[in-house]
Write an enzyme that holds these catalytic residues in place. Structure first.
Site, PDB file in Angstrom:
ATOM      1  N   GLU A  23      -5.742   3.828   7.649  1.00 20.96           N
ATOM      2  CA  GLU A  23      -5.191   3.280   6.405  1.00 20.96           C
ATOM      3  C   GLU A  23      -5.255   1.757   6.420  1.00 20.96           C
ATOM      4  OE1 GLU A  23      -4.315   4.329   3.500  1.00 20.96           O
ATOM      5  OE2 GLU A  23      -4.491   6.463   3.907  1.00 20.96           O
ATOM      6  N   GLU A  30       0.833  -1.205   0.000  1.00 18.53           N
ATOM      7  CA  GLU A  30       0.000   0.000   0.000  1.00 18.53           C
ATOM      8  C   GLU A  30       0.865   1.253   0.000  1.00 18.53           C
ATOM      9  OE1 GLU A  30      -3.302   0.052  -0.349  1.00 18.53           O
ATOM     10  OE2 GLU A  30      -3.306  -2.142  -0.406  1.00 18.53           O
ATOM     11  N   GLU A  88     -10.875  -2.712   1.355  1.00 18.31           N
ATOM     12  CA  GLU A  88     -10.602  -2.977  -0.057  1.00 18.31           C
ATOM     13  C   GLU A  88     -10.409  -4.468  -0.314  1.00 18.31           C
ATOM     14  OE1 GLU A  88      -7.299  -0.502  -1.122  1.00 18.31           O
ATOM     15  OE2 GLU A  88      -8.527   1.309  -1.189  1.00 18.31           O
TER      16      GLU A  88
END
Length: 141
Positions: A83, A42, A90
């Protein structure tokens, strides 16, 4: 009937759950696995990691007060946690469907928006904490 089913599932889940120091150590390992994965894949976590490093360096240089350290670490901790939650959202959405779906887009966009909003808040908090120190430095010139 539904209550019976839920009670049975809870009992079966509790039966296989093992408590103790080994379970605790395994949970730490799983958490670290998640961190490693997120930092590996990420980009936004790398950006926030760099921002965290910058904040720590500035805090050391300016010798900020303990209360300012607390404020900075709370803000940075929240954004890093968001995050990670966004990454989990996701992954869960991607696991659920490979096709475009408007609700999948909403889930991903809202997770991203939460991280974005906290990023802005963290920047503002950093300006409040470090701003006076920078003004002192520029007064010297």
């Amino acid at each position: 009937m539904k209550q019976e089913s839920q009670d049975k599932m809870k009992f079966e889940r509790d039966k296989v759950k093992v408590y103790g120091p080994m379970r605790f150590l395994k949970s730490i390992k799983y958490s670290l696995d998640g961190l490693v994965h997120a930092y590996r894949y990420e980009q936004s976590l790398w950006i926030h990691g760099c921002a965290t490093l910058l904040a720590v360096i500035l805090g050391i240089i300016f010798q900020i007060r303990l209360s300012e350290w607390a404020i900075i670490f709370i803000a940075l901790g929240i954004i890093l946690a968001l995050e990670l939650i966004n990454t989990a959202i996701e992954a869960a959405v991607d696991l659920t469907t490979t096709e475009y779906h408007p609700l999948a887009k909403v889930a991903k966009d809202c997770g991203s928006a939460a991280s974005f909003v906290m990023s802005i808040v963290s920047i503002v908090i950093s300006l409040f904490v470090f701003g006076p120190y920078f003004l002192e430095v520029f007064k010297m010139f």
